[in-house]
Design a protein around this motif. Structure first.
Motif, PDB file in Angstrom:
ATOM      1  N   ALA A   5      27.512 -15.224 -28.896  1.00 49.69           N
ATOM      2  CA  ALA A   5      26.698 -14.049 -28.607  1.00 49.69           C
ATOM      3  C   ALA A   5      27.554 -12.862 -28.188  1.00 49.69           C
ATOM      4  CB  ALA A   5      25.681 -14.364 -27.521  1.00 49.69           C
ATOM      5  N   ARG A   6      28.807 -13.117 -27.809  1.00 46.55           N
ATOM      6  CA  ARG A   6      29.693 -12.030 -27.386  1.00 46.55           C
ATOM      7  C   ARG A   6      30.563 -11.516 -28.528  1.00 46.55           C
ATOM      8  NH1 ARG A   6      30.565 -15.618 -22.896  1.00 46.55           N
ATOM      9  NH2 ARG A   6      32.644 -16.111 -23.673  1.00 46.55           N
ATOM     10  N   ASP A   7      30.404 -12.072 -29.723  1.00 45.63           N
ATOM     11  CA  ASP A   7      31.231 -11.679 -30.857  1.00 45.63           C
ATOM     12  C   ASP A   7      30.660 -10.397 -31.465  1.00 45.63           C
ATOM     13  OD1 ASP A   7      32.959 -11.481 -32.941  1.00 45.63           O
ATOM     14  OD2 ASP A   7      32.663 -13.511 -33.676  1.00 45.63           O
ATOM     15  N   VAL A   8      30.867  -9.275 -30.755  1.00 47.54           N
ATOM     16  CA  VAL A   8      30.229  -8.013 -31.122  1.00 47.54           C
ATOM     17  C   VAL A   8      30.633  -7.559 -32.515  1.00 47.54           C
ATOM     18  CG1 VAL A   8      29.962  -5.596 -30.479  1.00 47.54           C
ATOM     19  CG2 VAL A   8      30.066  -7.344 -28.701  1.00 47.54           C
ATOM     20  N   ALA A   9      31.878  -7.795 -32.895  1.00 45.54           N
ATOM     21  CA  ALA A   9      32.364  -7.324 -34.198  1.00 45.54           C
ATOM     22  C   ALA A   9      31.590  -7.950 -35.355  1.00 45.54           C
ATOM     23  CB  ALA A   9      33.852  -7.624 -34.337  1.00 45.54           C
ATOM     24  N   ARG A  10      31.063  -9.155 -35.152  1.00 39.34           N
ATOM     25  CA  ARG A  10      30.356  -9.861 -36.233  1.00 39.34           C
ATOM     26  C   ARG A  10      28.852  -9.902 -35.989  1.00 39.34           C
ATOM     27  NH1 ARG A  10      32.666 -15.496 -35.868  1.00 39.34           N
ATOM     28  NH2 ARG A  10      31.596 -15.848 -37.848  1.00 39.34           N
ATOM     29  N   LEU A  11      28.400  -9.228 -34.975  1.00 38.23           N
ATOM     30  CA  LEU A  11      26.999  -9.270 -34.590  1.00 38.23           C
ATOM     31  C   LEU A  11      26.120  -8.593 -35.645  1.00 38.23           C
ATOM     32  CD1 LEU A  11      25.714 -10.267 -31.859  1.00 38.23           C
ATOM     33  CD2 LEU A  11      25.552  -7.861 -31.232  1.00 38.23           C
ATOM     34  N   PRO A  12      24.971  -9.173 -35.978  1.00 37.36           N
ATOM     35  CA  PRO A  12      24.045  -8.469 -36.869  1.00 37.36           C
ATOM     36  C   PRO A  12      23.550  -7.201 -36.181  1.00 37.36           C
ATOM     37  CG  PRO A  12      22.994 -10.410 -35.918  1.00 37.36           C
ATOM     38  CD  PRO A  12      24.448 -10.485 -35.546  1.00 37.36           C
ATOM     39  N   ALA A  13      23.618  -6.095 -36.884  1.00 37.39           N
ATOM     40  CA  ALA A  13      23.170  -4.834 -36.287  1.00 37.39           C
ATOM     41  C   ALA A  13      21.662  -4.839 -36.072  1.00 37.39           C
ATOM     42  CB  ALA A  13      23.578  -3.659 -37.172  1.00 37.39           C
ATOM     43  N   HIS A  14      20.951  -5.500 -36.978  1.00 36.12           N
ATOM     44  CA  HIS A  14      19.488  -5.483 -36.928  1.00 36.12           C
ATOM     45  C   HIS A  14      18.968  -6.910 -37.070  1.00 36.12           C
ATOM     46  CE1 HIS A  14      15.507  -3.665 -38.754  1.00 36.12           C
ATOM     47  NE2 HIS A  14      15.291  -4.485 -37.738  1.00 36.12           N
ATOM     48  N   VAL A  15      18.258  -7.354 -36.059  1.00 32.42           N
ATOM     49  CA  VAL A  15      17.604  -8.664 -36.072  1.00 32.42           C
ATOM     50  C   VAL A  15      16.093  -8.439 -36.049  1.00 32.42           C
ATOM     51  CG1 VAL A  15      17.275 -10.856 -34.872  1.00 32.42           C
ATOM     52  CG2 VAL A  15      19.524  -9.751 -34.846  1.00 32.42           C
ATOM     53  N   ALA A  16      15.389  -9.109 -36.935  1.00 34.19           N
ATOM     54  CA  ALA A  16      13.928  -9.039 -36.952  1.00 34.19           C
ATOM     55  C   ALA A  16      13.368 -10.430 -36.686  1.00 34.19           C
ATOM     56  CB  ALA A  16      13.431  -8.514 -38.298  1.00 34.19           C
ATOM     57  N   ILE A  17      12.263 -10.488 -35.967  1.00 38.49           N
ATOM     58  CA  ILE A  17      11.695 -11.783 -35.577  1.00 38.49           C
ATOM     59  C   ILE A  17      10.206 -11.842 -35.897  1.00 38.49           C
ATOM     60  CG2 ILE A  17      11.364 -13.459 -33.732  1.00 38.49           C
ATOM     61  CD1 ILE A  17      13.624 -12.198 -32.198  1.00 38.49           C
ATOM     62  N   ILE A  18       9.814 -12.916 -36.586  1.00 37.81           N
ATOM     63  CA  ILE A  18       8.404 -13.253 -36.757  1.00 37.81           C
ATOM     64  C   ILE A  18       8.069 -14.243 -35.647  1.00 37.81           C
ATOM     65  CG2 ILE A  18       6.660 -14.235 -38.297  1.00 37.81           C
ATOM     66  CD1 ILE A  18       8.512 -13.462 -40.639  1.00 37.81           C
TER      67      ILE A  18
END
Length: 246
Positions: A5-18
């Motif tokens: 969760a701290r891997d900011v460089a590889r973090l998805p910029a946009h997460v969507a949740i159903i």
């Protein structure tokens, strides 16, 4: 917070949740469906905070679909009440946490009090530049696309736009999500594996993560599980990496 969760460089910029499974959660515990929705609101709060803490830039939540109006009246009334409680109770925290709220979905036929609350949330957080919380309310992707097409058709008929100039970008600019990057990761809870009329245009190259966990039990750790799965994906957007075999 796990290392993933701290891997900011590889973090998805946009997460969507159903957010799915409130009713089944309640039924499994011998409770009315409305209690599942109440517990689901607390999960929503926890996930919004966690997403902001790990550095996600955009979080879209499918809070109420255009099809949900067909549910039993008591359940719809509970959902509307929970929305009111959430805005009145949590808006101050969203403001202080630098969260910007943006609402997508059909607004023309919403009750005046509900529309006022949604617009208040957008107005009071408009100056924030941290996490953008996109609330899909009275939202249906087909409806969104149809509205975009009507807007384009109107401009073509009026001579403000030529048919030959309509591109994918033109359509994207008319969608409710204009200015928001397409989701990198779409999470659906409760084990169901379908989009349910959610972000159909925007999901073209999203990665999907289906969690068996019912939404009221979905935690920050489960969110981090989805991030770890996302990091393991090989995203090529229809192409190949340099040196890769066909």
């Amino acid at each position: 917070m796990r290392p993933a969760a701290r891997d900011v460089a590889r973090l998805p910029a946009h997460v969507a949740i159903i957010m799915d499974g409130n009713g089944r959660w309640a039924r499994a515990k011998g409770l009315p469906r409305t209690e599942g929705h109440r517990r689901g609101v607390q999960t929503l709060r926890d996930i919004v905070r966690h997403a902001g803490e790990v550095g996600v830039r955009y979080l879209t939540l499918y809070s109420f679909s255009s099809e949900n109006w067909s549910r039993p009246l008591e359940e719809v009334q509970t959902l509307m009440l929970l929305l009111k409680v959430f805005v009145r109770r949590d808006l101050a925290e969203l403001v202080s946490s630098n969260v910007q709220v943006r609402v997508i979905g059909e607004r023309s036929d919403l009750p005046a009090d509900i529309l006022g609350l949604l617009e208040e949330a957008e107005t009071r957080t408009a100056g924030n530049d941290g996490l953008t919380l996109v609330v899909a309310f009275n939202y249906g992707a087909r409806n969104e696309i149809a509205r975009a097409m009507r807007s384009i058709a109107t401009d073509i008929a009026a001579g403000r736009l030529s048919a030959d100039s309509v591109t994918e970008a033109t359509i994207g600019e008319r969608l409710d999500t204009a200015g928001i990057p397409d989701p990198d990761l779409i999470i659906r809870t409760s084990g169901e594996q379908r989009l349910s009329n959610f972000l159909l245009w925007q999901a073209a190259y999203a990665e999907f993560y289906f969690s068996p966990v019912l939404w009221p039990d979905f935690s920050a750790d489960h969110f981090d599980d989805a991030l770890e799965a996302f990091y393991a994906r090989d995203r090529r957007f229809g192409g190949l990496k340099v040196g890769a075999e066909v």
